[in-house]
Scaffold this motif. Structure first.
Motif, PDB file in Angstrom:
ATOM      1  N   GLU A  28       0.833  -1.213   0.000  1.00 21.33           N
ATOM      2  CA  GLU A  28       0.000   0.000   0.000  1.00 21.33           C
ATOM      3  C   GLU A  28       0.861   1.254   0.000  1.00 21.33           C
ATOM      4  OE1 GLU A  28      -2.534  -0.611   3.386  1.00 21.33           O
ATOM      5  OE2 GLU A  28      -4.102  -1.591   2.201  1.00 21.33           O
ATOM      6  N   ASN A  31       2.381   1.603  -3.374  1.00 22.18           N
ATOM      7  CA  ASN A  31       1.321   2.054  -4.293  1.00 22.18           C
ATOM      8  C   ASN A  31       1.098   3.561  -4.151  1.00 22.18           C
ATOM      9  OD1 ASN A  31      -0.716   1.893  -6.182  1.00 22.18           O
ATOM     10  ND2 ASN A  31      -2.261   1.205  -4.717  1.00 22.18           N
ATOM     11  N   THR A  32       1.035   4.025  -2.894  1.00 24.19           N
ATOM     12  CA  THR A  32       0.849   5.460  -2.619  1.00 24.19           C
ATOM     13  C   THR A  32       1.996   6.264  -3.226  1.00 24.19           C
ATOM     14  OG1 THR A  32      -0.309   4.952  -0.565  1.00 24.19           O
ATOM     15  CG2 THR A  32       0.585   7.171  -0.774  1.00 24.19           C
TER      16      THR A  32
END
Length: 98
Positions: A28, A31-32
């Motif tokens: 995550e 991804n950010t």
């Protein structure tokens, strides 16, 4: 005993789940960061496109100015040719009349 074995399996499952959570959290975050980079790249591309458009307009203006100057030079040259050929013609015809 079977209850101890069940507890051990549960403990292993919890550890695996925690590992998976850590992996998911890492993905995550990655991804950010990738989304942030993509937004930055998009802004940069937009800026570069604007610069390219500006340069193209500038180039066209410069080319246009160059063409105007060439036309002025050519017009002056033609005017001077007309004057000089007109003078020759006048002198020639005046000479012919005499």
């Amino acid at each position: 005993s079977s209850s101890r074995q069940a507890l051990e399996q549960a403990r292993v499952a919890i550890e695996e789940l925690d590992d998976m959570k850590a992996v998911v959290k890492g993905l995550e975050e990655e991804n950010t960061e990738l989304r942030r980079q993509a937004r930055h790249a998009e802004k940069e591309q937009h800026s570069l496109c604007s610069q390219a458009e500006g340069l193209q307009e500038e180039r066209l203006l410069v080319e246009g100015q160059g063409l105007r100057e060439q036309i002025q030079v050519q017009a002056a040259r033609m005017a001077s040719l007309e004057v000089s050929s007109g003078t020759v013609a006048t002198v020639g015809s005046a000479g012919g009349c005499a």
